[in-house]
Design an enzyme around this catalytic site. Structure first.
Site, short mmCIF file in Angstrom:
data_model
loop_
_atom_site.label_atom_id
_atom_site.label_comp_id
_atom_site.label_asym_id
_atom_site.label_seq_id
_atom_site.Cartn_x
_atom_site.Cartn_y
_atom_site.Cartn_z
N LYS A 245 3.18 -1.55 0.82
CA LYS A 245 2.64 -2.80 1.35
C LYS A 245 1.44 -2.46 2.23
CE LYS A 245 2.88 -7.24 1.34
NZ LYS A 245 2.71 -7.97 0.08
N SER A 446 2.92 -11.38 -4.08
CA SER A 446 3.54 -11.49 -2.77
C SER A 446 4.14 -12.89 -2.59
CB SER A 446 2.53 -11.15 -1.68
OG SER A 446 3.14 -10.51 -0.59
#
Length: 681
Positions: A245, A446
């Site tokens: 991430k 996401s």
């Protein structure tokens, strides 16, 4: 002499019992029943009588002015009403004359155009043009079988690009026109990568002899702010889950981590390979490999004449000026001999779209569009707000008699809270026993993928960017910044959380532990949503998650996506799941309609496609490259703003931002212009 009956020398008079020095007041009766208050020393009322006349004149004047103002207001309302009606009226198909359908794409191709700020537009700040993907594709598919369209003209001189999946969809529609036997002619001074992806499908590719095309490929620099943050003394408290991430890395590192680079190299490699494959298919005789591997040698071999090198490699078919190109189009489309050379009979794109509206017959399949950064509250400035989306959905479910729902997602993510709110709202359609199909556009990463878990079936394109299953939070504090100028913070705290998170004193261990626990809980929820929706074990989802970003093809192999296809394929599948035939349904778009004033202003300052020629601002290869780099700066400034003003807990994709073909949101460009203007002062 005065007679008792009130007649003096034949004139009617009024006698009052008061007066100066005891004399009666006598005045000619001009207004009957005038009330007497005072008189002059001569015993007359010239002053009072004058006031009465002035009042009468003033009253009459006010009435006349009121009538005049009312008539002017009515005239203005009628004028602007007629003007707006004329500008907003939809031309009938019969009003389209034979000629060339001119697609002057002087802007970006997007899923959902941002609503124009009418006051900013009227103030001279004309927004970057944005073209709705489905409108461009529909116009091309209509033109393919329309005998009035003699040729399709692509003016790509100022093309602003788009994400790979959107550009691919338009390119495929252009190819369908060409395969039907109808000529497609493209022109630009210099083509960008995404512009050439479109032009490669044209029958003839024209370019200015003073121009030239160089291919960049995906990639480039990403700004990292850690050094600046340290100099300013800002303490960026980062809470995240997901080894890959990388969205927080610009605020915690001075360069990309090995894990982040690994993901980017993999993603960009797949997308660039797909681009090359598409170009080879469209232009099999073109030799563009050397332009990718050794462009310096190719250009120096022709002494810097890029256009000549492009021509020799078969990348373009013709070198010519706009005048030459216009004459060529006129040979096919026809022209008015009373107009200047280089003009041709033109079918305006906007008029053609309006003359070919979306079908409305049959049962309704709702299409809910989630496009842009996901934010809490209402949609604004290119962001998609949960409140706005949910209101449109719930009203559609209540009033539109929908038979199924398609959720079209084109988002890199954003607020985790807003993503969950939208997912729960979509669940209402399932509660009403409606099939729910997800259609991924260019991006569904996401938070965009979080919302996708509400669907029964997920469609995506091979070049769709998805995944990025991860979550993070950033809270900046400024205790070290304040110390640099001699300011410190202190106070009384009754609990470990008193005043936390303290932006002037810093966070404490308890706060950090709570926030990290909250982020981990959010990630578990994300994993659970994906696990249940995709029928994968939580361990497997965690393995393919960790913030990794996938192309659509890989995502399908990982079972994050069910099938390849565009929006229409998703609508057809929704109809099938509802027990209906595809030809018996229509798409009912559940979108916020722009206000009448905004539409009016957009007509005034909208794309200037009313010339009977191809035109547009552009530039040579170097100018176009510089323009794309400015868009990178605009996106970087937008990132800073999003972190400073966005939700504390986010699920957003960093890798997605570098693939838009130079595109940046209108709000990012506006911020860039503001910063550059201040730096120039």
């Amino acid at each position: 002499m005065m007679s008792p009956d009130g007649i003096v020398n034949g004139a009617s008079v009024k006698i009052a019992p008061i007066g100066i020095n005891g004399s009666p007041c006598i005045a000619p009766v001009i207004r009957p029943f005038t009330r007497v208050r005072a008189c002059s020393s001569e015993g007359h009322y010239p002053r009072e009588q004058g006031n009465g006349t002035v009042k009468l004149v003033r009253g009459a004047w006010k009435i006349l002015v009121g009538i005049k103002d009312g008539l002017v207001l009515i005239a203005m309302l009628l004028f602007f009403g007629l003007l707006f009606g004329a500008m907003s009226s939809k031309p009938s198909p019969a009003a389209i004359r034979d000629g060339a359908l001119l697609l002057k794409l002087d802007g970006q191709i997007v899923e959902l155009p941002e609503e124009t700020d009418p006051f900013a537009a009227l103030g001279g700040n004309a927004p970057v043009h944005q073209y709705r993907l489905r409108d461009v594709v529909r116009s091309l598919d209509k033109a393919k079988d329309d005998s009035r369209v003699k040729v399709v003209v692509l003016d790509l001189n100022a093309f602003g690009g788009g994400y790979p999946a959107a550009v691919d969809e338009v390119a495929n529609a252009i190819r369908r026109v060409r395969d039907s036997g109808k000529p497609v002619l493209a022109y630009a001074t210099a083509y960008t990568d995404s512009g050439y992806r479109l032009a490669a499908n044209a029958s003839e590719i024209w370019m200015s002899p003073m121009g030239g095309t160089l291919f960049m490929g995906p990639g480039g620099s990403q700004l990292y702010y850690k050094g600046l943050i340290d100099k300013l003394g800002v303490n960026a408290h980062v809470y995240r889950v997901g080894k890959y991430k990388s969205y927080v890395e610009p605020y915690t590192r001075t360069e990309a981590s090995p894990e982040a680079k690994e993901e980017v190299v993999k993603l960009y490699g797949v997308l660039f390979a797909q681009w090359q494959e598409a170009i080879k298919k469209a232009r099999p005789k073109a030799n563009f490999a050397d332009f990718l591997s050794k462009p310096d040698q190719v250009i120096t071999a022709v002494q810097g004449d890029i256009a000549k090198a492009n021509m020799q490699a078969g990348l373009v078919d013709k070198l010519g000026t706009r005048l030459d190109f216009g004459k060529r189009v006129a040979e096919i489309a026809g022209f008015d001999k009373n107009k200047p050379a280089g003009t041709f009979n033109t079918i305006k794109y906007e008029s053609y779209v309006e003359a070919n509206p979306l079908p409305t017959g049959g049962d309704a399949i709702g299409v809910l569009t989630i496009a842009g950064d996901i934010v809490d509250g209402k949609s604004n400035g290119g962001n998609v707000g949960a409140d706005t989306v949910n209101k449109a959905l719930l009203e559609g479910l209540a009033k539109k008699n929908l038979k199924a729902l398609v959720v079209r997602i084109d988002s890199p993510g954003g607020s985790a809270l807003a993503s969950e709110d939208m997912r729960r709202a979509i669940q209402q359609a399932k509660d009403q026993k409606l099939p729910v199909v997800i259609s991924m556009g260019s991006l569904a990463a996401s938070g965009g993928y979080w919302v996708s878990t509400a669907g029964d079936t997920i469609f995506a394109e091979p070049t769709t960017i998805t995944g990025s299953i991860g979550i993070f939070g950033i809270i900046p504090t400024f205790e070290n910044t304040l110390k640099k100028i001699g300011v410190t913070a202190d106070g009384v705290k009754t609990t470990p959380l008193s005043g936390q998170p303290d932006v002037v004193g810093g966070t404490n261990a308890a706060t950090d532990a709570i926030f990290q626990a909250g982020i981990e809980n959010g990630y578990r929820q994300f994993i659970t949503r994906v696990s249940q929706a995709r029928k994968l074990s939580p361990a497997r989802v965690d393995e393919i998650g960790q913030g990794r970003v996938w192309d659509g093809g890989t995502a399908r192999q990982l079972h994050l996506v069910d099938r390849f296809g565009g929006l229409q394929d998703a609508i057809n599948e929704a109809a099938r799941l509802a027990g209906l035939k595809a030809e018996d349904v229509h798409a009912e778009y559940l979108e916020k309609k722009p206000g009448w004033f905004g539409k009016f202003v957009e007509k005034l300052v909208g794309p200037g496609d009313d010339d009977d020629s191809a035109s547009g601002e552009g530039g040579d290869a170097f100018t176009r490259i510089a323009a794309e780099r400015r868009m990178v700066f605009a996106r970087a400034l937008g990132d800073v703003k999003r972190i400073g003003t966005g939700a504390a807990i986010q699920a957003r994709c960093l890798e997605c931002d570098g693939l838009g073909g130079g595109s940046a949101s209108r709000s990012d460009i506006k911020l860039m212009d503001f910063v550059l203007a201040r730096l120039a002062q």
